[in-house]
Write an enzyme that holds these catalytic residues in place. Structure first.
Site, short mmCIF file in Angstrom:
data_model
loop_
_atom_site.label_atom_id
_atom_site.label_comp_id
_atom_site.label_asym_id
_atom_site.label_seq_id
_atom_site.Cartn_x
_atom_site.Cartn_y
_atom_site.Cartn_z
N SER A 134 -4.92 8.91 7.78
CA SER A 134 -6.33 8.83 8.14
C SER A 134 -7.20 9.31 6.99
CB SER A 134 -6.58 9.69 9.38
OG SER A 134 -7.96 9.93 9.55
N GLU A 146 -2.18 4.72 10.86
CA GLU A 146 -2.70 5.96 10.27
C GLU A 146 -2.00 7.13 10.93
OE1 GLU A 146 -7.29 5.05 8.95
OE2 GLU A 146 -6.90 6.29 10.70
#
Length: 551
Positions: A468, A442
């Site tokens: 994310s 992420e």
């Protein structure tokens, strides 16, 4: 297979002796034995309190006539792992979690399972195990964190990452940064926006594998403890009635989850986890279904990272049942699906009364006419890429700009923080896919840094990695096939013009087909050398469009 395999018959006397060593007695062994997979640990804020949830689950199981047996699983905090090599292990941990739950349940012949996750990969990992095992199971998460408060405004973890960018361009002093970091995460729970953890906890509720409230009751509320006890009682009922996950998790349940996903504007990571969960149930589907459903489902909740509301606001507004009722009244949900409550979706929604339409908007007054996620395709992403279109500034829905290509997240962050990225640029981050990363890190740091520097409405990012759930802006991830598999994202050069058209679901490199073919002929993917678990993971992991599952 059930607990009779370890407790009945003369030949099981040694097994019973070991069970008695736990402090169990004959009466305990006459009851269903319920395994409790609990991912409590002291490093993840969303998991710090899960042993308290586990105790309430045990109380519920005892009161309903079952025998609870708790065991642990691992859990990575994506926020703490963010921005360095530790993030390579986050997605990869999903498979370890699924395998560990399977191992414990099969080895010890549990009659049923209660799954207590809370954060990003732990929720889908446990769901994958439940469907693989197909013994009666129910999920009860640890609940969301409350939002922080600073100078009268609600803040969260995303605020912290964006503050780093603001400090780097002189928009904020380090003294203020310190004040914010003390306030952004006020206590236990999964981070307070509609980030990946809360997205998956909410969708677990939608899919019928958790009781109402699982997605939105705050971690610190007494209601979370009551939900845990109710879940403990309910699993004993599910065992007695032999209601299993595959009786509940159907193709219609997946579509319901995607519909609510679109309405909420959930994390792009749901497009990675839902295919993986579906695969365990034998329900493979093309990610293109996101576009098919999304064009008919309006975005009706404006939640962080793109909006001003947090999960606690959604809880007070009616929670996931409130969202589902609005959608069902518009004919967008399939209401006959069974849930672990024993009721159908429709029967559950009939009990919903109070909805705050200022937070859960009616269908005729949405924030956006189309759902939160979109799949983009083109010569950069022949098998698709994912964007949270609900979090993209209007002026970036259609964008063309020169590529700034970086191998890996660190190089991109360095250039961003050094002021080397200009308005209009398209930052391309390669070799961050499932195999190339490995682990498909992420990347909240580059997107949040751009936002903190005021560039999120003029700079786009494209990667074969992922972003994310706290990311906002024109951040396009999951580009498939990835560079490590010879995908076209790996042949992009600095200065190439990239065309992004989110409205038309297109992502293209503006060079001729002949030039693309010529570059691909000479392109040799550069793979990193790994050891240990990552080496094994790299050998088996599939593409992002397939959910990054393992062979």
């Amino acid at each position: 297979m059930n607990s009779d395999w370890i407790k009945k018959g003369v030949e099981r006397a040694p097994h019973r002796s070991l069970l008695y060593a736990l402090g169990l007695d004959k009466e305990d062994l006459e009851k269903p034995i319920i395994g409790i997979a609990c991912s409590a640990n002291d490093i993840v804020p969303g998991h710090k309190h899960l042993n308290q949830i586990c105790e309430e689950v045990k109380n519920g199981i005892y009161s309903a006539g079952g025998t609870p047996i708790a065991f642990s699983t691992i859990g990575v905090c994506d926020g703490i792992a963010m921005g360095h090599g530790g993030m390579k292990y986050s997605l990869a941990s999903r498979e370890v979690i699924a395998d560990s739950v399977e191992i414990m349940a099969r080895a010890h012949c549990f009659d049923g399972l209660v799954l207590i996750p809370n954060c990003d990969k732990i929720v889908p990992g446990m769901l994958m195990a439940a469907l693989r095992l197909n013994i009666p199971a129910i999920v009860v998460s640890g609940g969301p964190m409350l939002a922080g408060k600073y100078q009268g405004k609600a803040i969260d973890l995303q605020s912290m990452f964006e503050a780093v960018g603001a400090v780097n361009v002189g928009k904020m002093q380090e003294e203020e940064l310190e004040e914010i970091e003390m306030a952004a995460c006020p206590g236990v729970g999964s981070c307070s926006g509609m980030f990946t953890a809360n997205s998956m906890n909410c969708l677990t509720e939608v899919m019928g594998l958790a009781l109402p409230g699982n997605g939105t009751i705050p971690a610190v509320f007494a209601g979370r403890k009551r939900l845990a006890r109710q879940s403990g009682r309910k699993i004993v009922e599910l065992v007695k009635k032999d209601i299993r996950p595959l009786d509940i998790f159907t193709r219609n349940a997946i579509e319901n989850a995607l519909v609510v996903d679109m309405a909420l504007g959930c994390s792009t990571n749901t497009a990675l986890h839902l295919p993986a969960i579906g695969h365990e149930a034998g329900l493979d589907f093309d990610i293109e279904i996101i576009n098919e459903l999304g064009k008919n489902v309006p975005h009706i909740c404006s939640l962080a990272p793109a909006g001003i509301h947090h999960i606690e606001d959604l809880y007070y507004a009616g929670g996931i049942p409130g969202v589902m009722k609005v959608l069902a009244e518009g004919g967008l949900l399939q209401a006959d699906e069974l849930t672990v409550s024993g009721k159908t979706v429709g029967e559950t929604l009939a009990e919903v009364k109070d909805i705050d339409y200022n937070i859960i908007r009616p269908l005729d007054n949405p924030y956006h006419k189309e759902g939160g996620l979109a799949v983009l395709k083109g010569n950069i992403a022949p098998r698709g890429a994912i964007v949270k279109q609900a979090a993209v500034a209007e002026n970036m829905m259609v964008h063309e700009g020169p590529a700034r290509v970086f191998k890996g997240e660190e190089a991109a962050i360095k250039a961003i923080l050094n002021g080397e990225i200009n308005p209009g640029d398209v930052v391309v981050i390669t070799y961050e896919g499932p195999k190339g990363g490995p682990g498909m890190r992420e990347m909240l740091s580059p997107t949040a840094s751009l936002a903190g520097m005021g560039l999120d409405d003029s700079v786009a990012l494209i990667t074969d990695g992922r972003f994310s759930g706290a990311t906002r802006g024109a951040a396009i991830g999951h580009v498939s096939p990835e560079a490590a598999l010879g995908g076209p994202i790996g042949i992009i050069r600095d200065g190439d013009i990239i065309s992004i058209n989110i409205r038309e679901k297109k992502l293209d490199l503006k060079i001729s087909a002949e030039e693309i073919e010529e570059r691909l002929k000479t392109f040799k993917p550069q793979l990193t050398e790994n050891k240990g678990y990552l080496e094994r993971y790299t050998r088996g992991v599939k593409s992002a469009d397939k959910g990054a599952i393992l062979d």
